[in-house]
Design an enzyme around this catalytic site. Sequence first.
Site, PDB file in Angstrom:
ATOM      1  N   CYS A   1       0.814  -1.225   0.000  1.00 15.10           N
ATOM      2  CA  CYS A   1       0.000   0.000   0.000  1.00 15.10           C
ATOM      3  C   CYS A   1       0.845   1.271   0.000  1.00 15.10           C
ATOM      4  O   CYS A   1       0.324   2.350  -0.268  1.00 15.10           O
ATOM      5  CB  CYS A   1      -0.926   0.019   1.205  1.00 15.10           C
ATOM      6  SG  CYS A   1      -2.229  -1.187   1.056  1.00 15.10           S
TER       7      CYS A   1
HETATM    8  N1  CO8 Z   1     -20.097  -9.534   7.929  1.00 11.15           N
HETATM    9  C1  CO8 Z   1     -20.583  -9.714   9.174  1.00 11.15           C
HETATM   10  N2  CO8 Z   1     -19.809  -9.959  10.254  1.00 11.15           N
HETATM   11  C2  CO8 Z   1     -18.484 -10.027  10.054  1.00 11.15           C
HETATM   12  C3  CO8 Z   1     -17.893  -9.859   8.782  1.00 11.15           C
HETATM   13  C4  CO8 Z   1     -18.762  -9.620   7.699  1.00 11.15           C
HETATM   14  N3  CO8 Z   1     -18.283  -9.428   6.458  1.00 11.15           N
HETATM   15  N4  CO8 Z   1     -16.562  -9.971   8.892  1.00 11.15           N
HETATM   16  C5  CO8 Z   1     -16.303 -10.197  10.187  1.00 11.15           C
HETATM   17  N5  CO8 Z   1     -17.454 -10.252  10.903  1.00 11.15           N
HETATM   18  C6  CO8 Z   1     -17.624 -10.484  12.332  1.00 11.15           C
HETATM   19  C7  CO8 Z   1     -16.413 -11.170  12.920  1.00 11.15           C
HETATM   20  O1  CO8 Z   1     -16.541 -12.575  12.797  1.00 11.15           O
HETATM   21  C8  CO8 Z   1     -16.427 -10.702  14.345  1.00 11.15           C
HETATM   22  O2  CO8 Z   1     -17.335 -11.479  15.088  1.00 11.15           O
HETATM   23  P1  CO8 Z   1     -17.012 -11.835  16.638  1.00 11.15           P
HETATM   24  O3  CO8 Z   1     -16.941 -10.505  17.342  1.00 11.15           O
HETATM   25  O4  CO8 Z   1     -18.151 -12.701  17.016  1.00 11.15           O
HETATM   26  O5  CO8 Z   1     -15.657 -12.534  16.607  1.00 11.15           O
HETATM   27  C9  CO8 Z   1     -17.002  -9.286  14.260  1.00 11.15           C
HETATM   28  O6  CO8 Z   1     -17.701  -9.221  13.012  1.00 11.15           O
HETATM   29  C10 CO8 Z   1     -15.917  -8.225  14.293  1.00 11.15           C
HETATM   30  O7  CO8 Z   1     -14.891  -8.602  13.335  1.00 11.15           O
HETATM   31  P2  CO8 Z   1     -13.489  -7.890  13.244  1.00 11.15           P
HETATM   32  O8  CO8 Z   1     -12.850  -7.859  14.581  1.00 11.15           O
HETATM   33  O9  CO8 Z   1     -12.712  -8.497  12.124  1.00 11.15           O
HETATM   34  O10 CO8 Z   1     -13.960  -6.414  12.800  1.00 11.15           O
HETATM   35  P3  CO8 Z   1     -13.222  -5.055  12.862  1.00 11.15           P
HETATM   36  O11 CO8 Z   1     -14.091  -4.102  13.560  1.00 11.15           O
HETATM   37  O12 CO8 Z   1     -11.794  -5.164  13.309  1.00 11.15           O
HETATM   38  O13 CO8 Z   1     -13.195  -4.626  11.314  1.00 11.15           O
HETATM   39  C11 CO8 Z   1     -11.644  -4.532   9.466  1.00 11.15           C
HETATM   40  C12 CO8 Z   1     -12.518  -5.411  10.357  1.00 11.15           C
HETATM   41  C13 CO8 Z   1     -12.560  -3.643   8.634  1.00 11.15           C
HETATM   42  C14 CO8 Z   1     -10.825  -5.437   8.548  1.00 11.15           C
HETATM   43  C15 CO8 Z   1     -10.715  -3.652  10.322  1.00 11.15           C
HETATM   44  O14 CO8 Z   1     -10.047  -4.435  11.285  1.00 11.15           O
HETATM   45  C16 CO8 Z   1      -9.669  -2.910   9.506  1.00 11.15           C
HETATM   46  O15 CO8 Z   1      -9.966  -2.181   8.600  1.00 11.15           O
HETATM   47  N6  CO8 Z   1      -8.400  -3.047   9.883  1.00 11.15           N
HETATM   48  C17 CO8 Z   1      -7.306  -2.397   9.195  1.00 11.15           C
HETATM   49  C18 CO8 Z   1      -7.041  -3.133   7.932  1.00 11.15           C
HETATM   50  C19 CO8 Z   1      -5.983  -2.476   7.111  1.00 11.15           C
HETATM   51  O16 CO8 Z   1      -5.759  -1.317   7.102  1.00 11.15           O
HETATM   52  N7  CO8 Z   1      -5.325  -3.292   6.351  1.00 11.15           N
HETATM   53  C20 CO8 Z   1      -4.383  -2.830   5.450  1.00 11.15           C
HETATM   54  C21 CO8 Z   1      -4.438  -3.807   4.358  1.00 11.15           C
HETATM   55  S1  CO8 Z   1      -4.080  -3.136   2.868  1.00 11.15           S
HETATM   56  C22 CO8 Z   1      -2.405  -3.253   2.530  1.00 11.15           C
HETATM   57  O17 CO8 Z   1      -1.548  -3.096   3.305  1.00 11.15           O
HETATM   58  C23 CO8 Z   1      -2.049  -3.605   1.136  1.00 11.15           C
HETATM   59  C24 CO8 Z   1      -1.852  -5.043   1.010  1.00 11.15           C
HETATM   60  C25 CO8 Z   1      -1.527  -5.361  -0.393  1.00 11.15           C
HETATM   61  C26 CO8 Z   1      -2.652  -5.082  -1.352  1.00 11.15           C
HETATM   62  C27 CO8 Z   1      -3.663  -6.145  -1.381  1.00 11.15           C
HETATM   63  C28 CO8 Z   1      -4.448  -6.155  -2.646  1.00 11.15           C
HETATM   64  C29 CO8 Z   1      -5.617  -7.157  -2.601  1.00 11.15           C
END
Ligand code: CO8
Length: 373
Positions: A156
């Site tokens: 990224c």
């Molecule tokens: N629908 C419904 N429920 C869901 C879903 C869904 N889609 N997904 C997860 N849940 C549930 C989970 O199971 C969890 O349930 P429980 O509490 O019972 O365990 C609950 O919802 C909460 O889940 P999370 O803890 O995962 O949720 P978050 O509030 O943490 O949100 C995010 C998830 C949005 C992923 C968040 O953590 C986030 O944005 N984090 C930062 C991510 C980030 O910035 N990453 C950078 C990656 S990009 C990068 O560096 C480039 C990589 C290379 C490029 C790639 C190209 C493809």
Amino acid sequence: MYTPAITGSGVFTPSNVITNEELVESFNAHVDLFNVENAEAIAAGDVTAKEHSSAEFIFKASGIEQRYVLDKEGVLDPKRMYPHFRQRSDDEPGIMTEIALDACHKALAAAGRTGEEVDLVICAASNMERAYPAVAIEIQQGLGAGGFGFDMNVACSSATFGIQAAADMVRSGSIRCAIVVNPEITSGHLEWRDRDCHFIFGDVATAVVIERAEDAKGDHFIVHSTRCATQFSNNIRNNNGFLRRTRPDGVADRRDMQFMQNGRKVFKEVVPMVSAHILAHMEEEGRSSDQLSRMWLHQANKGMNDFIGKKVLGRVPEKGEQPNILQDYANTSSAGSIIAFSKYSDDMAKGDIGLICSFGAGYSVGSVIVEKA
Ligand code: CO8
């Protein structure tokens, strides 16, 4: 030494949109199919049943409302869940080159330049279509550019690391006019079958022209300074690579061959790292954050950007100070901060200071302090 400047920018946006609702409908159909196909193994406790996704969760957790993709049909087919791209012959431009050229032509038009005037092309992106020849060299040929080109991958952060490399070369005089281009086909390596991340990414290409400020033909942004930093982490990882066929399970459909992350950890660890990086960069430049008119941040998660903006400015950013585009584009990896810059910089007044900042896998963070001239 010369003063480098960003003299033009451009964005290629694919024509296909997938809304959260469309995405969830197809994902849930995939889940139902998977659970039926694996009913016995699930009942025996050998396979975990998949759970439905939800559009409300996606918007609440990320701020994303839709994403653009190059191919919608393959991604939304519950029996496939990845794009269809036709096989191109070696004599045709690659798909990365095609979308990169669109963004480059827009950036060059904004700078009042032609491809022949470019003497460096950096293709900076999270994935390259092939190992070699470098995609940048194909783009160089497509532009009719001279000089040289090379590929860079810092996930990224690729765009800001590319801007630093190009700006330093302009500064030293080894080149005169560079294009840094970020063709991001994230749909090719996102795991669309994984509920935790299936909503995160979208496709796009961005480009910026960097040349001597004294050569600028119109409004431009002086690049005052850049800072790049990396720190190893496995929390965002993709194990696909050229040694894949040498391993026991060869080219099997393995989860770790697509994008994987521990989103919660990334959120918690990257937010303080980025805020400290920006504040240190500003301090080293003898600038305080109240001098910042605008921040064009990496577009991964709205909550992350809200935290970073508040930490850097010491208050909640006012409307327009920190524009987000991820509601429309989702996370477009290295291109995100450049989309924001390209769409939300024309209105700035001469002398206004802004900061482009990207962050992500590595971990990596890059910042660029610019001034409207
Ligand atoms: N629908 C419904 N429920 C869901 C879903 C869904 N889609 N997904 C997860 N849940 C549930 C989970 O199971 C969890 O349930 P429980 O509490 O019972 O365990 C609950 O919802 C909460 O889940 P999370 O803890 O995962 O949720 P978050 O509030 O943490 O949100 C995010 C998830 C949005 C992923 C968040 O953590 C986030 O944005 N984090 C930062 C991510 C980030 O910035 N990453 C950078 C990656 S990009 C990068 O560096 C480039 C990589 C290379 C490029 C790639 C190209 C493809």
